[in-house]
Design a protein around this motif. Structure first.
Motif, short mmCIF file in Angstrom:
data_model
loop_
_atom_site.label_atom_id
_atom_site.label_comp_id
_atom_site.label_asym_id
_atom_site.label_seq_id
_atom_site.Cartn_x
_atom_site.Cartn_y
_atom_site.Cartn_z
N VAL A 224 13.83 0.06 -16.66
CA VAL A 224 14.13 1.49 -16.63
C VAL A 224 13.86 2.07 -15.25
O VAL A 224 14.64 2.88 -14.73
N THR A 225 12.78 1.65 -14.62
CA THR A 225 12.45 2.15 -13.27
C THR A 225 13.53 1.75 -12.27
O THR A 225 13.91 2.54 -11.39
N LEU A 226 14.05 0.53 -12.39
CA LEU A 226 15.08 0.06 -11.48
C LEU A 226 16.39 0.84 -11.65
O LEU A 226 17.03 1.22 -10.66
N LEU A 227 16.77 1.10 -12.90
CA LEU A 227 18.06 1.73 -13.15
C LEU A 227 18.06 3.23 -12.86
O LEU A 227 19.11 3.79 -12.52
N ARG A 228 16.93 3.91 -13.02
CA ARG A 228 16.91 5.36 -12.78
C ARG A 228 16.59 5.70 -11.34
O ARG A 228 16.48 6.87 -10.99
N LYS A 229 16.41 4.72 -10.50
CA LYS A 229 16.20 4.88 -9.07
C LYS A 229 14.81 5.45 -8.76
O LYS A 229 14.20 6.14 -9.58
N ALA A 230 14.34 5.17 -7.57
CA ALA A 230 13.00 5.60 -7.16
C ALA A 230 12.99 7.10 -6.87
O ALA A 230 13.97 7.67 -6.37
N GLY A 231 11.87 7.74 -7.20
CA GLY A 231 11.71 9.16 -6.94
C GLY A 231 12.37 10.07 -7.95
O GLY A 231 12.32 11.29 -7.82
N GLU A 232 13.00 9.51 -8.97
CA GLU A 232 13.68 10.32 -10.00
C GLU A 232 12.64 10.93 -10.94
O GLU A 232 11.72 10.25 -11.40
N THR A 233 12.79 12.23 -11.20
CA THR A 233 11.83 12.92 -12.08
C THR A 233 12.46 13.38 -13.40
O THR A 233 11.73 13.74 -14.32
N ARG A 234 13.77 13.37 -13.47
CA ARG A 234 14.41 13.79 -14.72
C ARG A 234 14.17 12.75 -15.82
O ARG A 234 14.01 11.56 -15.53
N PRO A 235 14.17 13.17 -17.06
CA PRO A 235 13.82 12.25 -18.15
C PRO A 235 14.91 11.22 -18.43
O PRO A 235 16.08 11.39 -18.06
N VAL A 236 14.49 10.16 -19.12
CA VAL A 236 15.41 9.16 -19.64
C VAL A 236 15.92 9.65 -20.99
O VAL A 236 15.15 10.17 -21.81
N TYR A 237 17.22 9.50 -21.22
CA TYR A 237 17.84 9.98 -22.46
C TYR A 237 18.06 8.80 -23.39
O TYR A 237 18.90 7.94 -23.13
N LEU A 238 17.29 8.74 -24.47
CA LEU A 238 17.41 7.68 -25.47
C LEU A 238 18.41 8.16 -26.52
O LEU A 238 18.07 8.93 -27.43
N ASP A 239 19.65 7.71 -26.39
CA ASP A 239 20.76 8.23 -27.20
C ASP A 239 21.04 7.29 -28.36
O ASP A 239 21.65 6.23 -28.19
N THR A 240 20.60 7.68 -29.55
CA THR A 240 20.86 6.88 -30.76
C THR A 240 21.89 7.53 -31.67
O THR A 240 22.19 6.99 -32.73
N SER A 241 22.45 8.67 -31.26
CA SER A 241 23.42 9.38 -32.10
C SER A 241 24.86 9.19 -31.63
O SER A 241 25.79 9.40 -32.40
N GLY A 242 25.06 8.81 -30.36
CA GLY A 242 26.42 8.61 -29.85
C GLY A 242 27.19 9.89 -29.62
O GLY A 242 28.42 9.86 -29.54
#
Length: 412
Positions: A224-242
């Motif tokens: 997750v850290t690698l994909l959202r890039k360094a220094g990113e502060t916005r949240p990760v969106y866990l999308d289970t509804s589509g």
């Protein structure tokens, strides 16, 4: 309405149970938050905007209860959810799509076994639907296997998977690149046709079942850290509804109204004035009825015990008369009167059966005939007063009264 509310509660409880099942992602959410990565969960009533999130995680599912989804060129009335790969390209949003692996009964039974694995043909159909028809999948025949994928050159991580599911390296298209994998296949790939999309072959690296194995939890945080890039502060969106994303953040449509004292008048305008008038009328009737029923309050409490005893006797007599127990009331009256006479002559402890018998013996020494008549009438009233007719009750009571009045009790 009650049925709809019950169904809503049931649906919410099922969703909560699934999140905490072996296939759910509640563990991933809590683990990322513990590592300082904020997480947003999908809500069918709220559409998220691209500007709100840094990374979208979409667990791909087999639609129609495990049956393969229709091909892209097949006609269907069910349009289904939006294609997350196309959305990722449209919004330039880093998106991690997780391949399915387990059937839904695993979340209910709580046991991940070989019989719960989804057929690879069904998963390939889902890959075709989202635009990755050239990718092939393999699944290890062994049980648990360990591997050491390298997300970063200096960070080896030991992972463990049950029947590891990987992308086939031999058939990997030239426009796709392996970012992490095992000796037998690729775990994480990215293709040039959707450069913002990352495909994870095995969901056990991120679900509740897999996070507890080996260093899978560390792999999840690194991924997750690698994909959202360094220094990113916005949240990760866990999308289970589509649900599809919004192009812009929803605007709060709430309005602020100014309030003043004049707004209070609306509470007394028609038809509310009728309600207030009715309440006042009912309250007035209740107060009047209470005052009429119990009378005015006493100015001072009486300390006279005899008045209290008299009031209690009158209340008991009234209840007995209302219930039709005149005979029982008469028997109690005779018994208490004889007990009082016995206490008067023989002391406070003589108000019992022995004391009353002693009283009759004393009266018999003075006038045996009258004492006998008194004893028989009193005994009849005490024992059989409740079954006597009204005429017998009055006759025996009159004999008792005359006999008691004609005997000179004398002094103590």
């Amino acid at each position: 309405m009650l049925a709809l509310a019950a169904l809503a509660v049931f649906a919410l409880s099922r969703g909560s149970d699934y999140d905490r099942s072996p296939l759910g992602n509640k563990g991933l959410e809590l683990w990322l938050q513990a590592k300082g990565i904020p997480v947003l969960r999908s809500d069918s009533h709220i559409a998220r905007a691209r500007s709100e999130i840094s990374l979208r995680i979409v667990p791909l599912s087999i639609r129609q209860n495990g049956v393969a989804a229709p091909q892209a060129d097949e006609k269907t009335n069910d349009l289904g959810p939006e294609n997350p790969a196309e959305e990722a390209s449209h919004y330039a949003l880093p998106t991690l799509i997780i391949m399915p692996k387990w059937r839904g009964n695993v979340s209910i039974d709580g046991v991940a076994s070989e019989s719960g694995l989804i057929d690879l043909t069904d998963i390939r159909s889902e890959l075709d639907r989202i635009g990755y028809s050239d990718l092939g999948l393999n699944r290890s025949e062994n049980g648990f296997e360990e591997a050491h994928p390298y997300l970063k050159p200096d960070q080896p991580i030991r992972i463990a998977l049950y029947h590891a599911q990987t992308f086939d390296l031999a058939s990997l298209p030239s426009n796709c690149k392996e970012l992490a994998g095992t000796l037998t296949g690729a775990l994480l790939v990215r293709c040039e046709n959707y450069p913002r999309v990352y495909l994870l072959s095995d969901p056990d690296l991120l679900n509740n079942h897999g996070l507890a194995l080996a260093d899978n939890a560390s792999f999840a945080v690194s991924l997750v850290t690698l994909l959202r890039k360094a220094g990113e502060t916005r949240p990760v969106y866990l999308d289970t509804s589509g649900q599809p994303l919004d192009s812009k953040k929803p605007v709060d449509e709430g309005r602020t109204y100014e309030r003043s004292a004049s707004d209070l008048k609306r509470f007394f305008a028609y038809p509310l004035s009728v309600i207030w008038g009715t309440l006042i009328l009912v309250a007035a009737i209740c107060f009047w009825r209470g005052a009429y029923r119990f009378g005015p309050p006493l100015r001072e409490a009486s300390a006279n015990i005899e008045m209290s005893k008299t009031a209690a006797i009158e209340a008991t007599a009234r209840l007995l008369r209302l219930s039709g127990n005149d005979g029982r009331m008469t028997g109690q009256f005779v018994l208490h009167l004889l007990a009082d006479k016995a206490q008067l002559f023989f002391g406070p402890g003589a108000g019992n059966e022995a004391g009353i018998e002693r009283l009759f013996q004393r009266l018999a020494r003075r006038d045996q005939a009258t004492a006998k008549a008194l004893h028989s009438s009193a005994q009849a009233l005490i024992d059989r007063g409740h079954v006597m007719t009204r005429a017998d009750l009055h006759r025996n009571l009159e004999i008792f009264r005359k006999s008691l009045g004609s005997i000179d009790l004398g002094s103590r």
